[in-house]
Design a protein around this motif. Structure first.
Motif, short mmCIF file in Angstrom:
data_model
loop_
_atom_site.label_atom_id
_atom_site.label_comp_id
_atom_site.label_asym_id
_atom_site.label_seq_id
_atom_site.Cartn_x
_atom_site.Cartn_y
_atom_site.Cartn_z
N LYS A 121 -43.54 -6.60 -3.21
CA LYS A 121 -43.54 -6.19 -1.80
C LYS A 121 -44.93 -5.75 -1.36
CE LYS A 121 -38.77 -4.57 -1.57
NZ LYS A 121 -37.91 -3.37 -1.38
N TYR A 125 -44.81 -9.13 1.21
CA TYR A 125 -43.49 -9.69 1.49
C TYR A 125 -42.57 -8.57 1.98
CZ TYR A 125 -45.35 -13.61 -1.11
OH TYR A 125 -46.12 -14.63 -1.52
N SER A 126 -41.68 -8.91 2.91
CA SER A 126 -40.81 -7.88 3.47
C SER A 126 -39.75 -7.43 2.47
CB SER A 126 -40.14 -8.39 4.75
OG SER A 126 -39.35 -9.53 4.46
N ALA A 128 -38.11 -8.36 -1.78
CA ALA A 128 -38.18 -9.15 -3.00
C ALA A 128 -37.02 -8.76 -3.90
CB ALA A 128 -39.50 -8.91 -3.73
N VAL A 141 -38.37 -14.01 -3.08
CA VAL A 141 -39.02 -13.24 -2.03
C VAL A 141 -38.51 -13.72 -0.68
CG1 VAL A 141 -41.11 -12.74 -3.33
CG2 VAL A 141 -41.02 -14.78 -1.95
N SER A 143 -39.46 -14.95 2.59
CA SER A 143 -40.61 -15.54 3.23
C SER A 143 -40.21 -16.88 3.83
CB SER A 143 -41.73 -15.73 2.20
OG SER A 143 -42.80 -16.44 2.73
N MET A 146 -43.93 -20.61 1.31
CA MET A 146 -44.72 -20.04 0.23
C MET A 146 -45.61 -21.13 -0.34
SD MET A 146 -43.55 -18.23 -3.30
CE MET A 146 -42.71 -16.95 -2.44
N GLN A 150 -49.66 -18.48 -3.55
CA GLN A 150 -48.86 -17.26 -3.46
C GLN A 150 -47.88 -17.16 -4.62
OE1 GLN A 150 -47.34 -18.08 0.46
NE2 GLN A 150 -48.57 -16.43 1.37
N ASN A 172 -38.53 -18.68 -2.62
CA ASN A 172 -38.54 -17.95 -1.37
C ASN A 172 -37.24 -18.12 -0.59
OD1 ASN A 172 -39.07 -20.60 -0.69
ND2 ASN A 172 -40.31 -20.07 1.07
#
Length: 177
Positions: A121, A125-126, A128, A141, A143, A146, A150, A172
């Motif tokens: 995080k 990332y908002s 995980a 994650v 997202s 990606m 990343q 993601n």
């Protein structure tokens, strides 16, 4: 020394007011204006977001939280079984020791997952979700897209924190689990 409650509350209130005042005085000059508190015009420039934008983010995050809750419930049941095994007189000392070692491994696994989630995080990332199974680590994650760079950054982070001989997979998609 006897201090009255009213005096303590008054001093607490004065200290809190002083701290808040200092904070707003040293904040950036364009961020806050005392006049906006007392006027009705302060809401004219405000932009209100709709519910639809918030629902998509919370739905994915809710899926992560739901999976974490399921994992937590399963591990709580396992922890309870191990605790009962250690407390029981039916098992030998070796079996109790093995149960204790298994409980310590479970606690270490949970703490490693939580630590890795925080580290991922911190990469921006908002949310995980990290799951560790033996020598395999699955990282999911939240997202939109990606890049390989990343994903490699996350793999490198996991390998440096845990062990370089583990297999790490990064996705993601919240529906990965």
């Amino acid at each position: 020394m006897k201090v009255k409650k009213r005096t303590v509350w008054f001093l607490t209130l004065v200290c809190l007011t002083a701290v808040i005042s200092v904070y707003y005085l040293f904040e950036k000059p364009g961020d806050f204006s005392f006049t906006t508190i007392f006027t009705d015009d302060s809401l004219d420039g405000a932009i209100l977001t709709g519910v639809d934008e918030a629902e998509t983010t919370q739905t994915d995050s809710y899926a992560f939280e739901e999976f974490r809750l399921e994992m937590s419930n399963e591990r709580s049941q396992l922890r309870e079984q191990l605790t009962q095994k250690m407390a029981s007189d039916e098992y030998t000392a070796e079996e109790k020791s093995a149960a204790f070692d298994e409980m310590n491994a479970l606690i270490e696994q949970e703490s490693n997952e939580a630590m890795l989630e925080m580290l991922v995080k911190s990469l921006g990332y908002s949310d995980a979700l990290v799951r560790i199974d033996d020598k395999k680590v699955n990282v999911t994650v939240m997202s939109e897209e990606m890049s390989k760079q990343q994903a490699n950054e996350i793999v490198h982070l996991v390998m440096t924190e845990l062990d370089s001989s583990i297999q790490v997979s990064v996705d993601n998609s919240p529906k990965y689990y």
